[in-house]
Scaffold this active site. Structure first.
Site, mmCIF file in Angstrom:
data_model
loop_
_atom_site.group_PDB
_atom_site.id
_atom_site.type_symbol
_atom_site.label_atom_id
_atom_site.label_comp_id
_atom_site.label_asym_id
_atom_site.label_seq_id
_atom_site.Cartn_x
_atom_site.Cartn_y
_atom_site.Cartn_z
ATOM 1 N N GLU A 82 10.650 -11.728 4.246
ATOM 2 C CA GLU A 82 10.500 -11.631 5.696
ATOM 3 C C GLU A 82 9.741 -10.356 5.987
ATOM 4 O OE1 GLU A 82 14.410 -11.462 5.359
ATOM 5 O OE2 GLU A 82 14.352 -13.614 4.986
ATOM 6 N N TYR A 129 0.628 -8.994 1.315
ATOM 7 C CA TYR A 129 1.212 -10.259 0.859
ATOM 8 C C TYR A 129 0.154 -11.367 0.828
ATOM 9 C CZ TYR A 129 5.592 -7.772 1.756
ATOM 10 O OH TYR A 129 6.608 -6.857 1.748
HETATM 11 C C1 COA Z 1 3.183 -2.164 2.787
HETATM 12 C C2 COA Z 1 3.138 -0.993 1.791
HETATM 13 C C3 COA Z 1 4.318 -1.141 0.820
HETATM 14 C C4 COA Z 1 1.831 -1.057 1.002
HETATM 15 O O1 COA Z 1 1.872 -0.051 0.017
HETATM 16 P P1 COA Z 1 0.555 0.670 -0.567
HETATM 17 O O2 COA Z 1 0.970 1.398 -1.782
HETATM 18 O O3 COA Z 1 -0.111 1.429 0.497
HETATM 19 O O4 COA Z 1 -0.289 -0.643 -0.914
HETATM 20 P P2 COA Z 1 -1.658 -0.777 -1.720
HETATM 21 O O5 COA Z 1 -2.406 0.499 -1.740
HETATM 22 O O6 COA Z 1 -1.336 -1.435 -3.021
HETATM 23 O O7 COA Z 1 -2.425 -1.812 -0.772
HETATM 24 C C5 COA Z 1 -2.408 -3.193 -1.024
HETATM 25 C C6 COA Z 1 -3.048 -3.947 0.118
HETATM 26 O O8 COA Z 1 -2.204 -3.924 1.256
HETATM 27 C C7 COA Z 1 -3.004 -3.951 2.435
HETATM 28 N N1 COA Z 1 -2.773 -2.720 3.178
HETATM 29 C C8 COA Z 1 -2.042 -1.660 2.787
HETATM 30 N N2 COA Z 1 -2.028 -0.746 3.783
HETATM 31 C C9 COA Z 1 -2.757 -1.242 4.784
HETATM 32 C C10 COA Z 1 -3.086 -0.756 6.070
HETATM 33 N N3 COA Z 1 -2.662 0.427 6.510
HETATM 34 N N4 COA Z 1 -3.849 -1.549 6.874
HETATM 35 C C11 COA Z 1 -4.285 -2.754 6.458
HETATM 36 N N5 COA Z 1 -3.998 -3.269 5.224
HETATM 37 C C12 COA Z 1 -3.239 -2.509 4.416
HETATM 38 C C13 COA Z 1 -4.439 -4.050 1.977
HETATM 39 O O9 COA Z 1 -4.770 -5.427 1.859
HETATM 40 C C14 COA Z 1 -4.356 -3.396 0.603
HETATM 41 O O10 COA Z 1 -5.390 -3.780 -0.241
HETATM 42 P P3 COA Z 1 -6.784 -2.959 -0.191
HETATM 43 O O11 COA Z 1 -6.442 -1.517 -0.359
HETATM 44 O O12 COA Z 1 -7.542 -3.555 -1.346
HETATM 45 O O13 COA Z 1 -7.384 -3.254 1.143
HETATM 46 C C15 COA Z 1 3.177 0.375 2.538
HETATM 47 O O14 COA Z 1 2.237 0.344 3.606
HETATM 48 C C16 COA Z 1 4.531 0.756 3.064
HETATM 49 O O15 COA Z 1 5.357 1.343 2.370
HETATM 50 N N6 COA Z 1 4.777 0.435 4.355
HETATM 51 C C17 COA Z 1 6.065 0.767 4.978
HETATM 52 C C18 COA Z 1 7.165 -0.101 4.441
HETATM 53 C C19 COA Z 1 6.877 -1.575 4.654
HETATM 54 O O16 COA Z 1 6.408 -1.969 5.722
HETATM 55 N N7 COA Z 1 7.203 -2.404 3.648
HETATM 56 C C20 COA Z 1 7.042 -3.835 3.722
HETATM 57 C C21 COA Z 1 8.232 -4.443 4.358
HETATM 58 S S1 COA Z 1 8.083 -6.204 4.546
#
Ligand code: COA
Length: 155
Positions: free
Chosen positions: A106, A118
């Site tokens: 979710e 995702y």
């Molecule tokens: C979601 C989260 C876990 C991603 O972690 P991350 O280490 O930054 O992810 P990655 O660097 O591996 O990015 C993977 C992809 O996610 C997407 N993404 C990550 N951050 C993004 C942003 N700020 N805006 C748009 N797309 C984003 C992109 O598709 C990215 O791929 P790309 O860099 O090739 O464009 C991080 O933003 C986070 O911790 N968010 C807060 C907690 C959260 O919301 N968790 C998910 C709960 S359902």
């Protein structure tokens, strides 16, 4: 710097709680993470460590042939460096090795960053839970990845 993904242990909980608190408006209480690490046989919990510092975490539940992503976060200082993707990929690989076929999760309607990650893995929206999140009444989007194997073959 070298990045390692390893099982979450009780010794990681302090840092995991910090990452959780800074990442979510409804963080989990400490006892929830403790339960996941120490008592929940369905739990598959991992951390990403850069050198010795934990910078990301994921908790997933293995249920029959499904891996449910319960929570995943990267510390804000380390986002957009591929850590979230590595954590998710590791979780899916480990789950597949145990026999998982599908993955569910979710996500908040407004959490476009997570949804983008995702979708990169092939998760698609299947439905919604209206007003699921207690703090602001936001909807949850239900997403699923029908065949984990497809994404692992492509990565
Ligand atoms: C979601 C989260 C876990 C991603 O972690 P991350 O280490 O930054 O992810 P990655 O660097 O591996 O990015 C993977 C992809 O996610 C997407 N993404 C990550 N951050 C993004 C942003 N700020 N805006 C748009 N797309 C984003 C992109 O598709 C990215 O791929 P790309 O860099 O090739 O464009 C991080 O933003 C986070 O911790 N968010 C807060 C907690 C959260 O919301 N968790 C998910 C709960 S359902």
């Amino acid at each position: 710097m070298s990045m390692l993904i390893r099982k979450m242990t009780s010794g990681d909980l302090k840092r995991v709680l910090e990452i959780d608190k800074i990442s979510f408006s409804l963080p989990w209480p400490e006892r929830s993470f403790q339960f996941e690490v120490e008592n929940n046989p369905a739990s598959r919990s991992w951390v990403a460590a850069l050198d010795l510092q934990v910078v990301g975490m994921v908790v997933a539940w293995f249920i029959v042939d499904e891996i449910h992503i319960a929570t995943i976060a990267t510390h804000p200082d380390f986002r957009r460096q591929g850590i979230g993707e590595k954590l998710l990929l590791h979780t899916l690989k480990a789950a597949k090795d145990e026999g998982a076929i599908t993955s569910l999760l979710e996500v908040r309607e407004g959490n476009l960053a997570a949804q983008a990650m995702y979708r990169k893995f092939g998760y698609v929206e299947d439905g919604r839970r209206k007003g699921y999140y207690k703090d602001n009444g936001e909807d949850a989007i239900l997403m699923s990845l029908k065949n984990i194997n497809d994404v692992l073959e492509a990565k």
